[in-house]
Motif scaffolding. Structure first.
Motif, mmCIF file in Angstrom:
data_model
loop_
_atom_site.group_PDB
_atom_site.id
_atom_site.type_symbol
_atom_site.label_atom_id
_atom_site.label_comp_id
_atom_site.label_asym_id
_atom_site.label_seq_id
_atom_site.Cartn_x
_atom_site.Cartn_y
_atom_site.Cartn_z
ATOM 1 N N LYS A 63 -12.501 -61.764 81.647
ATOM 2 C CA LYS A 63 -11.798 -61.917 80.369
ATOM 3 C C LYS A 63 -12.608 -61.313 79.227
ATOM 4 C CE LYS A 63 -7.716 -63.915 80.645
ATOM 5 N NZ LYS A 63 -6.503 -63.201 80.189
ATOM 6 N N HIS A 66 -11.909 -57.758 79.407
ATOM 7 C CA HIS A 66 -10.506 -57.536 79.044
ATOM 8 C C HIS A 66 -10.310 -57.550 77.526
ATOM 9 C CE1 HIS A 66 -6.147 -58.317 78.902
ATOM 10 N NE2 HIS A 66 -6.386 -59.454 78.302
ATOM 11 N N HIS A 78 -8.098 -52.451 80.001
ATOM 12 C CA HIS A 78 -7.625 -53.757 79.490
ATOM 13 C C HIS A 78 -6.715 -54.423 80.524
ATOM 14 C CE1 HIS A 78 -6.262 -56.607 76.417
ATOM 15 N NE2 HIS A 78 -5.013 -56.250 76.637
ATOM 16 N N ASP A 82 -7.625 -57.626 83.380
ATOM 17 C CA ASP A 82 -6.801 -58.835 83.422
ATOM 18 C C ASP A 82 -6.236 -59.075 84.816
ATOM 19 O OD1 ASP A 82 -6.271 -60.986 81.799
ATOM 20 O OD2 ASP A 82 -4.260 -60.312 81.261
#
Ligand code: FE2
Length: 187
Positions: A63, A66, A78, A82
Motif C-alpha cells: 500500500k 501504491h 499504482h 494494489d
C-alpha cells in the motif's frame, strides 16, 4: 541500495520491541480433535505467527508503494501494487486462519507486527517508479525466502496442510516478484 542493508529498526528508537527483544509467539494451543500432535501444533503456531507478521508487514508495504509511486509509469505501477496488496491480504488471512485451526491465537496486531516482522522498513522518501520497484521487489524477495523456509519447517513438523498453504503463498509471491522485477529487466 541503502534500504537493502539498513537494519529494520535501531534499538531504542521506537521505544517498543527491537530485533533483540522480539516477542515470541505464545507457546500454547487450544485443544482440538485434530490428529496433529500438540507438540507439532505448538511449534507450527509459533512459526506461522512469525510468517504472519512478515506478511502483514508486506501488505502495508504494498500500500505504501501504491499510494506514493510517481512518474511516467504511475498508473501501471499504482494498479499493480494494489493488485499485489489484494493477494497479500489473502495470504495474511490464510496464515492467520491456519494458526487458529491449529488451536493457536493469530497474533496480527500492529504492535506485534512492529516487533516481530523480519522485513526491513519500507523507505518513506521514495518517489519514482524505479525506486518503488526496487524497494517492493526487495520486500517480495525477502518474504518469499521466509515462506520457503516456512515450507521446510512445516514439512519437518509433518503438517502438510500448513506446508501447502505456504507453498500456495510462495507461488503467488514468486509471480508478483516477476511482475515487479519485469520493470527493471526491459533493455
Ligand atoms: Fe487505492
Amino acid at each position: 541500495m541503502a534500504h537493502t542493508t539498513a537494519p529494520r529498526r535501531q534499538p531504542g528508537v521506537s521505544g517498543r520491541s527491537t530485533s533483540e527483544t522480539r516477542s515470541p509467539a505464545a507457546a500454547t494451543a487450544y485443544p482440538t480433535k485434530t490428529d496433529l500432535p500438540v507438540t507439532a501444533r505448538v511449534e507450527a503456531i509459533a512459526l506461522l505467527n512469525q510468517r504472519l507478521a512478515d506478511c502483514i508487514d508486506l501488505q502495508t508495504q504494498c500500500k505504501q508503494a501504491h499510494w506514493n509511486v510517481k512518474g511516467p509509469t504511475f498508473i501501471a505501477l499504482h494498479k499493480l501494487f494494489d493488485e499485489i496488496n489484494e493477494d497479500v491480504e489473502e495470504y495474511v488471512d490464510l496464515i492467520a486462519e491456519r494458526i487458529v485451526q491449529l488451536g493457536g491465537i493469530a497474533e496480527g496486531t500492529v504492535g506485534v507486527v512492529e516487533g516481530r516482522s523480519t522485513l526491513i522498513d519500507y523507505p518513506l522518501t521514495l518517489s519514482t517508479g524505479a525506486e518503488h520497484v526496487a524497494a517492493l521487489s526487495d520486500a517480495l524477495a525477502a518474504f518469499g525466502r521466509t515462506v520457503r523456509v516456512g515450507i521446510e519447517e512445516m514439512n519437518e513438523l509433518e503438517d502438510a496442510g500448513s506446508a501447502d498453504i505456504l507453498t500456495e503463498i510462495s507461488r503467488g509471491v514468486d509471480k508478483w516478484l516477476w511482475f515487479v522485477e519485469a520493470h527493471q529487466q526491459g533493455a
